[in-house]
Design a protein around this motif. Structure first.
Motif, PDB file in Angstrom:
ATOM      1  N   CYS A 293       2.454  42.534  34.711  1.00 46.00           N
ATOM      2  CA  CYS A 293       3.692  43.051  34.106  1.00 46.00           C
ATOM      3  C   CYS A 293       4.454  43.996  35.037  1.00 46.00           C
ATOM      4  O   CYS A 293       5.561  44.413  34.718  1.00 46.00           O
ATOM      5  CB  CYS A 293       3.371  43.748  32.784  1.00 46.00           C
ATOM      6  SG  CYS A 293       2.488  45.312  33.008  1.00 46.00           S
TER       7      CYS A 293
ATOM      8  N   CYS B 198       0.723  46.803  38.194  1.00 40.65           N
ATOM      9  CA  CYS B 198       0.016  45.702  37.549  1.00 40.65           C
ATOM     10  C   CYS B 198       0.562  44.377  38.091  1.00 40.65           C
ATOM     11  O   CYS B 198       1.778  44.207  38.184  1.00 40.65           O
ATOM     12  CB  CYS B 198       0.222  45.808  36.040  1.00 40.65           C
ATOM     13  SG  CYS B 198      -0.391  44.376  35.139  1.00 40.65           S
TER      14      CYS B 198
ATOM     15  N   CYS C 137      -2.845  44.308  30.223  1.00 38.00           N
ATOM     16  CA  CYS C 137      -2.906  42.949  30.771  1.00 38.00           C
ATOM     17  C   CYS C 137      -4.323  42.519  31.127  1.00 38.00           C
ATOM     18  O   CYS C 137      -4.527  41.425  31.643  1.00 38.00           O
ATOM     19  CB  CYS C 137      -2.021  42.842  32.002  1.00 38.00           C
ATOM     20  SG  CYS C 137      -0.300  43.169  31.648  1.00 38.00           S
TER      21      CYS C 137
ATOM     22  N   CYS D 229      -3.017  46.433  34.530  1.00 30.51           N
ATOM     23  CA  CYS D 229      -3.000  47.571  33.641  1.00 30.51           C
ATOM     24  C   CYS D 229      -3.862  47.266  32.409  1.00 30.51           C
ATOM     25  O   CYS D 229      -4.274  46.110  32.222  1.00 30.51           O
ATOM     26  CB  CYS D 229      -1.573  47.911  33.222  1.00 30.51           C
ATOM     27  SG  CYS D 229      -0.874  46.761  32.031  1.00 30.51           S
TER      28      CYS D 229
END
Ligand SMILES: [Zn+2]
Length: 111
Positions: A88, A85, A109, A106
């Motif tokens: 994050c 991601c 997010c 992801c």
């Protein structure tokens, strides 16, 4: 992510890229056929032609956008950061990548 999955996504992305490259030729051909002849084309069909041209432009805009996403996913494969991601840095679920290998975030997010 293991190498087999990574290779599968790479193949999938390369296929998507070549499909989108093929579409460019289709777009150019359709853009070329839209000729607005004021004398021989009626008002309605002119509007149809303009609407068709508008739709073709929109499709072309989306095509370029997708192409950028796919190229960037292929770059991430080369750099070894594919599947992480961008926000994050956690691994993106394989199922999510299977739906769209060009995805960059992801599920947590995603806006
Ligand atoms: Zn995330």
């Amino acid at each position: 992510m293991n190498k087999v999955d990574m290779d599968n996504f790479k193949n999938q992305l390369q296929q998507m890229r070549s499909d989108l490259d093929d579409l460019e030729a289709t777009y150019k051909a359709s853009a070329a056929t839209v000729v607005l002849d004021q004398t021989s084309v009626g008002r309605l069909s002119r509007m149809d032609a303009m609407q068709g041209q508008q739709m073709a432009l929109e499709a072309e805009r989306r095509r370029k956008e997708k192409l950028v996403q796919i190229k960037s996913a292929l770059n991430r494969i080369e750099r070894g950061t594919f599947g992480d991601c961008v926000v994050c840095e956690e691994e993106i679920a394989i199922g999510r990548l299977t739906v769209n290998p060009a995805v960059t975030r992801c599920v947590n997010c995603t806006e």
